[in-house]
Design an enzyme around this catalytic site. Sequence first.
Site, PDB file in Angstrom:
ATOM      1  N   HIS A   1       0.848  -1.212   0.000  1.00  0.00           N
ATOM      2  CA  HIS A   1       0.000   0.000   0.000  1.00  0.00           C
ATOM      3  C   HIS A   1       0.871   1.244   0.000  1.00  0.00           C
ATOM      4  O   HIS A   1       1.481   1.601   1.007  1.00  0.00           O
ATOM      5  CB  HIS A   1      -0.934   0.017   1.209  1.00  0.00           C
ATOM      6  CG  HIS A   1      -1.964   1.107   1.108  1.00  0.00           C
ATOM      7  ND1 HIS A   1      -3.311   0.864   0.971  1.00  0.00           N
ATOM      8  CD2 HIS A   1      -1.845   2.456   1.077  1.00  0.00           C
ATOM      9  CE1 HIS A   1      -3.969   2.002   0.869  1.00  0.00           C
ATOM     10  NE2 HIS A   1      -3.079   2.994   0.941  1.00  0.00           N
TER      11      HIS A   1
ATOM     12  N   HIS B   1       1.613   5.324  -2.160  1.00  0.00           N
ATOM     13  CA  HIS B   1       1.135   6.395  -3.070  1.00  0.00           C
ATOM     14  C   HIS B   1       2.353   7.011  -3.752  1.00  0.00           C
ATOM     15  O   HIS B   1       2.929   7.980  -3.260  1.00  0.00           O
ATOM     16  CB  HIS B   1       0.356   7.457  -2.290  1.00  0.00           C
ATOM     17  CG  HIS B   1      -0.934   6.941  -1.752  1.00  0.00           C
ATOM     18  ND1 HIS B   1      -2.138   7.096  -2.397  1.00  0.00           N
ATOM     19  CD2 HIS B   1      -1.197   6.218  -0.627  1.00  0.00           C
ATOM     20  CE1 HIS B   1      -3.095   6.509  -1.691  1.00  0.00           C
ATOM     21  NE2 HIS B   1      -2.547   5.969  -0.614  1.00  0.00           N
TER      22      HIS B   1
ATOM     23  N   GLN C   1      -9.265   9.332  -5.568  1.00  0.00           N
ATOM     24  CA  GLN C   1      -8.988   9.970  -4.265  1.00  0.00           C
ATOM     25  C   GLN C   1     -10.150  10.839  -3.776  1.00  0.00           C
ATOM     26  O   GLN C   1     -10.458  10.866  -2.585  1.00  0.00           O
ATOM     27  CB  GLN C   1      -7.730  10.848  -4.411  1.00  0.00           C
ATOM     28  CG  GLN C   1      -7.440  11.794  -3.261  1.00  0.00           C
ATOM     29  CD  GLN C   1      -6.674  11.144  -2.135  1.00  0.00           C
ATOM     30  OE1 GLN C   1      -5.543  10.721  -2.310  1.00  0.00           O
ATOM     31  NE2 GLN C   1      -7.296  11.026  -0.984  1.00  0.00           N
TER      32      GLN C   1
ATOM     33  N   HIS D   1      -9.380   1.720  -0.426  1.00  0.00           N
ATOM     34  CA  HIS D   1      -9.243   2.423   0.838  1.00  0.00           C
ATOM     35  C   HIS D   1     -10.615   2.283   1.493  1.00  0.00           C
ATOM     36  O   HIS D   1     -11.596   2.847   0.997  1.00  0.00           O
ATOM     37  CB  HIS D   1      -8.925   3.897   0.612  1.00  0.00           C
ATOM     38  CG  HIS D   1      -7.506   4.189   0.246  1.00  0.00           C
ATOM     39  ND1 HIS D   1      -6.941   3.762  -0.921  1.00  0.00           N
ATOM     40  CD2 HIS D   1      -6.543   4.879   0.922  1.00  0.00           C
ATOM     41  CE1 HIS D   1      -5.670   4.176  -0.956  1.00  0.00           C
ATOM     42  NE2 HIS D   1      -5.408   4.847   0.142  1.00  0.00           N
TER      43      HIS D   1
ATOM     44  N   GLU E   1     -11.447   4.146   6.321  1.00  0.00           N
ATOM     45  CA  GLU E   1     -10.302   4.800   6.966  1.00  0.00           C
ATOM     46  C   GLU E   1     -10.843   5.968   7.782  1.00  0.00           C
ATOM     47  O   GLU E   1     -10.711   7.142   7.423  1.00  0.00           O
ATOM     48  CB  GLU E   1      -9.270   5.280   5.931  1.00  0.00           C
ATOM     49  CG  GLU E   1      -7.988   5.774   6.589  1.00  0.00           C
ATOM     50  CD  GLU E   1      -6.984   6.349   5.602  1.00  0.00           C
ATOM     51  OE1 GLU E   1      -7.285   6.403   4.392  1.00  0.00           O
ATOM     52  OE2 GLU E   1      -5.893   6.757   6.044  1.00  0.00           O
TER      53      GLU E   1
ATOM     54  N   ASP F   1       2.316   3.196   2.951  1.00  0.00           N
ATOM     55  CA  ASP F   1       1.324   4.220   2.578  1.00  0.00           C
ATOM     56  C   ASP F   1       1.995   5.471   2.020  1.00  0.00           C
ATOM     57  O   ASP F   1       1.728   5.861   0.894  1.00  0.00           O
ATOM     58  CB  ASP F   1       0.403   4.559   3.766  1.00  0.00           C
ATOM     59  CG  ASP F   1      -0.957   5.082   3.321  1.00  0.00           C
ATOM     60  OD1 ASP F   1      -1.152   5.274   2.105  1.00  0.00           O
ATOM     61  OD2 ASP F   1      -1.822   5.301   4.178  1.00  0.00           O
TER      62      ASP F   1
ATOM     63  N   TRP G   1       0.745  14.032   3.326  1.00  0.00           N
ATOM     64  CA  TRP G   1       0.074  13.441   4.475  1.00  0.00           C
ATOM     65  C   TRP G   1       1.054  12.985   5.549  1.00  0.00           C
ATOM     66  O   TRP G   1       0.689  12.840   6.707  1.00  0.00           O
ATOM     67  CB  TRP G   1      -0.754  12.229   4.022  1.00  0.00           C
ATOM     68  CG  TRP G   1      -1.797  12.614   3.039  1.00  0.00           C
ATOM     69  CD1 TRP G   1      -3.022  13.146   3.336  1.00  0.00           C
ATOM     70  CD2 TRP G   1      -1.724  12.537   1.616  1.00  0.00           C
ATOM     71  NE1 TRP G   1      -3.696  13.398   2.171  1.00  0.00           N
ATOM     72  CE2 TRP G   1      -2.929  13.038   1.103  1.00  0.00           C
ATOM     73  CE3 TRP G   1      -0.740  12.096   0.720  1.00  0.00           C
ATOM     74  CZ2 TRP G   1      -3.190  13.117  -0.263  1.00  0.00           C
ATOM     75  CZ3 TRP G   1      -1.002  12.177  -0.637  1.00  0.00           C
ATOM     76  CH2 TRP G   1      -2.212  12.681  -1.115  1.00  0.00           C
TER      77      TRP G   1
HETATM   78 FE   FE2 Z   1      -3.452   5.099   1.103  1.00  0.00          FE
END
Ligand code: FE2
Length: 431
Positions: free
Chosen positions: A58, A60, A153, A211, A214, A310, A316
Amino acid sequence: MSLDLLVRNATLPDGRTGQDVGVRDGRIVGVEPGIAAEAGRVIEAGGRLLSPPFCDVHFHMDATLSLGLPRLNRSGTLLEGIALWGELKPHLTHEAVVERALRYCDLAVAQGIGAIRSHVDVCDDRLLAVDALLDVKARVAPYLDLQLVAFPQDGYYRSPGAAANLERALDRGVDVVGGIPHFERTMAEGAASVRALCEIAAARGLRVDLHCDETDDPNSRHIETLAAETLRLGLGGRVAGSHLTSMHSMDNYYVSKLIPLIAEAGVAAIANPLINILIQGRHDTYPKRRGMTRIPELAAAGITCAFGHDCVMDPWYSLGSGDMLEVAAMAVHVGHLSGRDAMRACFEAVTSAPAAIMGLDDYGIAPGRRADFVLLQAADPIEAIRLKAARLAVVRRGRVIAEAAPRLTRLALAGRPAEVDPAAYAPLATD
Ligand code: FE2
């Protein structure tokens, strides 16, 4: 018999010691003690752990290493991160995304990662990041397996054009169907998005990785719909729920029905411990919830559980180093996974479990498999997690593609050893 590469005296993750691993033409041809053969190159493992490569299931990659563009995330919150990504997206260029992704892949390889599943945002009519990461996928293929997930997203229904863009991304060669049901406008639209996305995957013969839930909201139950749709469409073994953090906060009685359903459906669970512990519980006073999904209970039910990184240095998450052992170590702590078998399972959650989720059927240290492995400065998986052990050699298709010297520190203390090896502190009893 002449070999291209011979690794001598390795310990394997399953506990076998004193193993030699012979390699010819990019494949493992023998795993046994005392292989007698000439080899073009010999690596003396010295009893250290030889593991199949780490897999990050996982990630990005379209956002990685963008920290600071167009500005830093000052608060460190998810909301500022989402706002930042929105500010950055219009200014992305193909070249910049490719360059950052390639730089991250360099780091990943150095950290012993052999495969990455990366979500790629499709809520951009240009599909700029999609094309950039498809370009990267082809360029890194000799040294890294990159699997891409079409990720809406901003919401499959909530973002105009996302549904069409997701199909366009799959048409261009993106591998996996993604989604974000908890971010849709309503629970009903979230559930509808799960159904639509699973139907797309079924029609195209693809895998699914959403996702999913979450959030700290215990009423976010899209994993239930995901499991039900997986059963309805016969997608078992090809579907993963990423994050599943709402399960942390759910009522135990409801979970006692949910977990058997996930197991029956053959849906895998992917937690992201670094992000989950940082992002979840933000609305809490004290006590603050940890937020990571219920890994011990999911694993006990026979559900495949894996951990992802992630994010690394993006809007983030400003930290991260591509170290899947750091990810596993965080999971040990967040999930109370400190039992001996639980810690070994945490090692599997960054190696063999994510490889299974990604469908890497040529994975593992066994005769006939591809000669992909990592030599760690550790005696076993638990020590590897404890030390975030150095990657001494990274081998891909029988070729050493990354090497590092052992971590050793010279000491200048009267009457004490001249050198400290962090991997020389074994437990006083073994199991
Ligand atoms: Fe993610």
